[in-house]
Design a protein around this motif. Structure first.
Motif, mmCIF file in Angstrom:
data_model
loop_
_atom_site.group_PDB
_atom_site.id
_atom_site.type_symbol
_atom_site.label_atom_id
_atom_site.label_comp_id
_atom_site.label_asym_id
_atom_site.label_seq_id
_atom_site.Cartn_x
_atom_site.Cartn_y
_atom_site.Cartn_z
ATOM 1 N N VAL A 237 -16.274 -17.060 17.030
ATOM 2 C CA VAL A 237 -17.413 -17.956 16.818
ATOM 3 C C VAL A 237 -17.338 -18.616 15.437
ATOM 4 O O VAL A 237 -16.844 -18.034 14.469
ATOM 5 N N LEU A 238 -17.854 -19.836 15.395
ATOM 6 C CA LEU A 238 -17.964 -20.582 14.145
ATOM 7 C C LEU A 238 -19.340 -20.360 13.527
ATOM 8 O O LEU A 238 -20.317 -20.121 14.255
ATOM 9 N N PRO A 239 -19.453 -20.479 12.214
ATOM 10 C CA PRO A 239 -20.778 -20.392 11.578
ATOM 11 C C PRO A 239 -21.524 -21.722 11.705
ATOM 12 O O PRO A 239 -21.445 -22.588 10.838
ATOM 13 N N THR A 240 -22.217 -21.886 12.821
ATOM 14 C CA THR A 240 -22.972 -23.114 13.062
ATOM 15 C C THR A 240 -24.462 -22.807 13.096
ATOM 16 O O THR A 240 -24.885 -21.649 13.187
ATOM 17 N N LEU A 241 -25.264 -23.848 13.057
ATOM 18 C CA LEU A 241 -26.711 -23.692 13.193
ATOM 19 C C LEU A 241 -27.043 -22.999 14.509
ATOM 20 O O LEU A 241 -27.868 -22.083 14.560
ATOM 21 N N GLN A 242 -26.390 -23.421 15.588
ATOM 22 C CA GLN A 242 -26.690 -22.862 16.904
ATOM 23 C C GLN A 242 -26.359 -21.377 16.980
ATOM 24 O O GLN A 242 -27.130 -20.582 17.533
ATOM 25 N N SER A 243 -25.212 -20.978 16.409
ATOM 26 C CA SER A 243 -24.835 -19.563 16.478
ATOM 27 C C SER A 243 -25.756 -18.702 15.623
ATOM 28 O O SER A 243 -26.051 -17.551 15.959
ATOM 29 N N ALA A 244 -26.260 -19.266 14.501
ATOM 30 C CA ALA A 244 -27.229 -18.534 13.677
ATOM 31 C C ALA A 244 -28.547 -18.360 14.424
ATOM 32 O O ALA A 244 -29.177 -17.297 14.374
ATOM 33 N N MET A 245 -28.973 -19.408 15.132
ATOM 34 C CA MET A 245 -30.219 -19.340 15.897
ATOM 35 C C MET A 245 -30.119 -18.299 17.011
ATOM 36 O O MET A 245 -31.068 -17.565 17.270
ATOM 37 N N ILE A 246 -28.958 -18.230 17.649
ATOM 38 C CA ILE A 246 -28.767 -17.250 18.718
ATOM 39 C C ILE A 246 -28.833 -15.836 18.149
ATOM 40 O O ILE A 246 -29.473 -14.942 18.711
ATOM 41 N N GLY A 247 -28.194 -15.625 17.003
ATOM 42 C CA GLY A 247 -28.239 -14.313 16.372
ATOM 43 C C GLY A 247 -29.642 -13.930 15.955
ATOM 44 O O GLY A 247 -30.072 -12.783 16.130
ATOM 45 N N ALA A 248 -30.397 -14.897 15.408
ATOM 46 C CA ALA A 248 -31.766 -14.628 14.965
ATOM 47 C C ALA A 248 -32.665 -14.237 16.124
ATOM 48 O O ALA A 248 -33.610 -13.458 15.960
ATOM 49 N N LYS A 249 -32.363 -14.753 17.302
ATOM 50 C CA LYS A 249 -33.181 -14.476 18.482
ATOM 51 C C LYS A 249 -33.207 -12.986 18.817
ATOM 52 O O LYS A 249 -34.192 -12.476 19.360
ATOM 53 N N TYR A 250 -32.142 -12.290 18.486
ATOM 54 C CA TYR A 250 -32.043 -10.867 18.800
ATOM 55 C C TYR A 250 -32.591 -9.967 17.687
ATOM 56 O O TYR A 250 -32.626 -8.749 17.830
ATOM 57 N N ALA A 251 -32.984 -10.576 16.582
ATOM 58 C CA ALA A 251 -33.441 -9.782 15.434
ATOM 59 C C ALA A 251 -34.792 -9.137 15.704
ATOM 60 O O ALA A 251 -35.666 -9.726 16.345
ATOM 61 N N ASN A 252 -34.972 -7.937 15.189
ATOM 62 C CA ASN A 252 -36.235 -7.212 15.346
ATOM 63 C C ASN A 252 -36.877 -7.060 13.971
ATOM 64 O O ASN A 252 -36.525 -6.171 13.204
ATOM 65 N N LEU A 253 -37.813 -7.955 13.654
ATOM 66 C CA LEU A 253 -38.536 -7.917 12.386
ATOM 67 C C LEU A 253 -39.985 -7.558 12.698
ATOM 68 O O LEU A 253 -40.757 -8.390 13.186
ATOM 69 N N ASP A 254 -40.347 -6.319 12.423
ATOM 70 C CA ASP A 254 -41.621 -5.745 12.858
ATOM 71 C C ASP A 254 -42.713 -5.964 11.805
ATOM 72 O O ASP A 254 -42.600 -5.503 10.669
#
Length: 333
Positions: A237-254
């Motif tokens: 994977v490349l470090p793109t805006l889209q790939s960062a957004m996908i990764g952020a979607k899985y983040a658990n910030l409680d």
């Protein structure tokens, strides 16, 4: 529901609206999101007249400034545990998500041409891979002429949240050599120290056969080459805006844990693995000033996506922003 929360927050904030004809806010800390914050601040001041000064002094200094009450708000890419926030009477919320790229300067190798597996990344930053033609690097780069030149590893010399998030990632992929995530790491590789994101970028830009870790906006500003990396699912994977957004979607910030969390190395076939959240620290007792600061971040959450995306940063997921607004109402305002 979102509209009601925004109206409630804005109603609470209006209490301080006429307290001063000229609002001044001083802030410092994380250099990772500095490009986004600078443009947010410029646009907000043009619209409201509120002057915000943000000095990108690094996450370590941001935390110290928050504890010592040396700034109105502080930025940090290293989140504080809830008990530390309680001890220092601080509140904390996330503001933005960005990628940490592996930027390199290898003469003859262009942008996105170099592929780095988890094995290769761990070997480079632990010092076990000493030359660019190391077998662990060549294995996935058969079409490239990698030179037999020593690898020079650029690292942050200051207390850095970017270093914290990067070493957290390294710990995930190679615990044997990276047992602790920290703002200042005792590197075993042959390193060149640099202060701040700008210092790192300039070091890589000016030093052949160097590799280092910088935020995506610094890569763009300095026209650096960055690697394609292997993610948690074994995909390139490349470090793109889209790939960062996908990764952020899985983040658990409680919200109940003051949003404490590190989001690197998330699941998802298209997720970029080295991503980080930048956080804001506020002193609990400065209610009037905090209202002005929250007005700025409410504006940024509602109007700042284009600016963030322009620099390769992603806004937080909508549900996380809703939790932040609840948190403001409960703990900050």
């Amino acid at each position: 529901m979102k509209l009601f929360k925004v109206i409630y927050i804005l109603a609470a904030l209006v209490i301080a609206a006429n307290a001063s004809s000229k609002v001044e806010i001083d802030a410092c800390g994380a250099s990772f999101p500095k490009a986004v914050y600078a443009d947010w601040i410029e646009a907000y001041e043009a619209e409201t007249g509120v002057h915000i000064s943000y000095e990108p002094t690094g996450s370590g200094d941001g935390i110290v400034s928050a504890v010592k009450r040396a700034s109105d708000f502080s930025g940090t890419d290293k989140p504080l545990l809830p008990w530390r926030l309680e001890r220092y009477e601080l509140t904390m919320f996330p503001a933005i998500v960005g990628s940490i790229v592996l930027a390199y300067n290898i003469p003859g190798i262009g942008d996105n041409e170099l592929k780095l597996s988890e094995e290769a990344i761990a070997a480079i930053f632990s010092g076990r891979a000493e030359f660019w033609d190391d077998p662990r690097i060549i294995k996935h780069n058969n079409g490239l002429k990698l030179p037999h030149e020593p690898i020079k590893v650029a690292v942050r010399s200051d207390g850095s949240g970017t270093t914290y998030n990067f070493t957290y990632y390294l710990r995930k992929i190679d615990y044997a050599h990276f047992k602790k995530a920290t703002k200042l790491f005792d590197w075993q590789a042959d390193t060149i120290g640099a202060k701040g994101s700008s210092g790192m970028s300039k070091t890589i830009e000016e030093t052949p056969y160097t590799i280092g870790y910088v935020d995506f906006s610094s890569k763009k500003k300095h026209h650096l080459c960055s690697a394609v990396v292997e993610n948690r699912e074994g995909k390139w994977v490349l470090p793109t805006l889209q790939s960062a957004m996908i990764g952020a979607k899985y983040a658990n910030l409680d919200k109940e844990k003051d949003f404490f969390g590190v989001i690197a190395y998330q699941e998802g076939k298209s997720s970029y693995p080295i991503i980080a959240t930048s956080f804001i620290l506020l002193p609990k007792e400065r209610k009037a000033k905090n209202r002005e600061i929250i007005k700025f971040f409410e504006w940024a959450f509602s109007n700042g996506e284009y600016i963030a995306n322009k620099h390769g940063f992603a806004m937080l997921p909508e549900e996380t922003m809703e939790d932040i607004r609840d948190y403001w109402s409960e703990k900050v305002l």
